[in-house]
Write an enzyme that holds these catalytic residues in place. Sequence first.
Site, PDB file in Angstrom:
ATOM      1  N   HIS A   1      -4.269  -4.181  -2.658  1.00 53.38           N
ATOM      2  CA  HIS A   1      -4.717  -3.911  -1.168  1.00 53.38           C
ATOM      3  C   HIS A   1      -4.793  -2.473  -0.844  1.00 53.38           C
ATOM      4  O   HIS A   1      -5.030  -1.969   0.130  1.00 53.38           O
ATOM      5  CB  HIS A   1      -3.732  -4.681  -0.281  1.00 53.38           C
ATOM      6  CG  HIS A   1      -3.814  -6.018  -0.159  1.00 53.38           C
ATOM      7  ND1 HIS A   1      -2.848  -6.751   0.431  1.00 53.38           N
ATOM      8  CD2 HIS A   1      -4.848  -6.854  -0.687  1.00 53.38           C
ATOM      9  CE1 HIS A   1      -3.135  -8.169   0.322  1.00 53.38           C
ATOM     10  NE2 HIS A   1      -4.433  -8.207  -0.507  1.00 53.38           N
TER      11      HIS A   1
ATOM     12  N   VAL B   1       0.832  -1.307  -0.040  1.00 56.73           N
ATOM     13  CA  VAL B   1      -0.093  -0.158  -0.022  1.00 56.73           C
ATOM     14  C   VAL B   1       1.057   1.324   0.136  1.00 56.73           C
ATOM     15  O   VAL B   1       0.382   2.372   0.065  1.00 56.73           O
ATOM     16  CB  VAL B   1      -1.044  -0.043   1.066  1.00 56.73           C
ATOM     17  CG1 VAL B   1      -2.121  -0.910   1.016  1.00 56.73           C
ATOM     18  CG2 VAL B   1      -0.293  -0.140   2.576  1.00 56.73           C
TER      19      VAL B   1
HETATM   20  P1  OAD Z   1       4.692 -10.453   4.512  1.00 59.24           P
HETATM   21  O1  OAD Z   1       5.387  -9.599   5.594  1.00 59.24           O
HETATM   22  O2  OAD Z   1       4.014 -11.632   5.036  1.00 59.24           O
HETATM   23  O3  OAD Z   1       6.098 -11.175   3.707  1.00 59.24           O
HETATM   24  C1  OAD Z   1       7.185 -10.722   3.333  1.00 59.24           C
HETATM   25  C2  OAD Z   1       8.040 -11.555   2.393  1.00 59.24           C
HETATM   26  O4  OAD Z   1       9.031 -11.108   1.526  1.00 59.24           O
HETATM   27  C3  OAD Z   1       8.514 -12.677   3.184  1.00 59.24           C
HETATM   28  O5  OAD Z   1       8.459 -13.986   2.638  1.00 59.24           O
HETATM   29  C4  OAD Z   1      10.081 -12.491   3.375  1.00 59.24           C
HETATM   30  O6  OAD Z   1      10.738 -13.646   3.274  1.00 59.24           O
HETATM   31  C5  OAD Z   1      10.141 -11.733   2.083  1.00 59.24           C
HETATM   32  N1  OAD Z   1      11.263 -10.426   2.036  1.00 59.24           N
HETATM   33  C6  OAD Z   1      11.588  -9.902   2.953  1.00 59.24           C
HETATM   34  N2  OAD Z   1      12.773  -8.978   2.786  1.00 59.24           N
HETATM   35  C7  OAD Z   1      12.794  -9.198   1.157  1.00 59.24           C
HETATM   36  C8  OAD Z   1      13.745  -8.920   0.222  1.00 59.24           C
HETATM   37  N3  OAD Z   1      14.640  -7.876   0.418  1.00 59.24           N
HETATM   38  N4  OAD Z   1      13.606  -9.304  -0.965  1.00 59.24           N
HETATM   39  C9  OAD Z   1      12.654 -10.409  -1.207  1.00 59.24           C
HETATM   40  N5  OAD Z   1      11.705 -11.035  -0.477  1.00 59.24           N
HETATM   41  C10 OAD Z   1      12.069 -10.402   0.927  1.00 59.24           C
HETATM   42  O7  OAD Z   1       4.217  -9.700   3.361  1.00 59.24           O
HETATM   43  P2  OAD Z   1       3.004  -9.898   2.287  1.00 59.24           P
HETATM   44  O8  OAD Z   1       3.466 -11.262   1.587  1.00 59.24           O
HETATM   45  O9  OAD Z   1       3.320  -8.752   1.533  1.00 59.24           O
HETATM   46  O10 OAD Z   1      -2.579  -7.403   3.728  1.00 59.24           O
HETATM   47  O11 OAD Z   1       2.057  -9.713   3.077  1.00 59.24           O
HETATM   48  C11 OAD Z   1       0.590  -9.965   2.461  1.00 59.24           C
HETATM   49  C12 OAD Z   1      -0.468  -9.244   3.164  1.00 59.24           C
HETATM   50  O12 OAD Z   1      -0.455  -9.673   4.213  1.00 59.24           O
HETATM   51  C13 OAD Z   1      -0.457  -7.685   3.235  1.00 59.24           C
HETATM   52  O13 OAD Z   1      -0.634  -6.991   2.011  1.00 59.24           O
HETATM   53  C14 OAD Z   1      -1.160  -7.513   4.247  1.00 59.24           C
HETATM   54  C15 OAD Z   1      -1.009  -8.553   5.262  1.00 59.24           C
HETATM   55  O14 OAD Z   1      -2.175  -9.278   5.661  1.00 59.24           O
HETATM   56  C16 OAD Z   1      -3.479  -6.448   3.912  1.00 59.24           C
HETATM   57  O15 OAD Z   1      -3.164  -5.611   4.332  1.00 59.24           O
HETATM   58  C17 OAD Z   1      -4.721  -6.723   3.462  1.00 59.24           C
END
Ligand code: OAD
Length: 236
Positions: free
Chosen positions: A113, A97
């Site tokens: 989102h 977001v």
């Molecule tokens: P998460 O915080 O759940 O996951 C982040 C992912 O990025 C993890 O798998 C990390 O291993 C990986 N990661 C961290 N640093 C990285 C980097 N430099 N390069 C590559 N990968 C990296 O975040 P999201 O998957 O985006 O929903 O979460 C999905 C949704 O969960 C969000 O949009 C939010 C939350 O509920 C809503 O707000 C509706």
Amino acid sequence: MLTLKQTDRIVVLTGAGISAESGIPTFRDAMEGLWSEFEPEELATLSAFKKNPKLVLDWYEWRIKAFVDKAIPNPAHMALVKWEEYFDHFTLITQNVDGLHIKAGNKNVIEFHGNIKRMKCLGHNHKFAWIRDGEEIPLCSVCNSMLRPDVVFFNELIDSENLQAANKAVRNCDVFFAVGTSGVVYPAAGYIEVAQKLGARTCVVNTDPHYPSSKRDPTVFLRGKAGEVLPNIPLE
Ligand code: OAD
């Protein structure tokens, strides 16, 4: 090594990990300091907003000032701007977001989102840029109802237009990338399997070596920081 030669239709799904190198903590890391006593689920819900709109708006305003306004796009975001220019059919679906893809220069972005720098009213979804300079709970200038962040709260539905556009792109792609997402929040988390089942080549870019294997095979898994991996993927 993965190459994108002869790729015509490509979909990239991004998550909080792609913004980590821009200094924005991943969704669940943001709960630090005075916010550490809360779970995101206690703040990012419509019921939490209705119960205590000031608390929820304070939290979003803190995130905007502490991270979003200071963040600049990193090499991963810039690589995807190049991909959008290069491929005839490029769709970027982001769960973030923070608006960084648009700040980087991407045009066709599905903000799945929502966007933390926008607000919408409870009455009729009238949209505004984030406006809250001091007053506790801004009101809609059209219908006078309360303004809330224009983001998808937990247990809320995805905007139908965004959902349709994302579903259509995923069902018609040759290549699907999941970059910096833990793949736990649906419907976005289900897209990699939909793409696989329909014959697309799929790729995960993630720092976590333990990315759920069920979502990985036969995916190409590129372990590493998005800002280092994406710019080095050859387009030719
Ligand atoms: P998460 O915080 O759940 O996951 C982040 C992912 O990025 C993890 O798998 C990390 O291993 C990986 N990661 C961290 N640093 C990285 C980097 N430099 N390069 C590559 N990968 C990296 O975040 P999201 O998957 O985006 O929903 O979460 C999905 C949704 O969960 C969000 O949009 C939010 C939350 O509920 C809503 O707000 C509706």
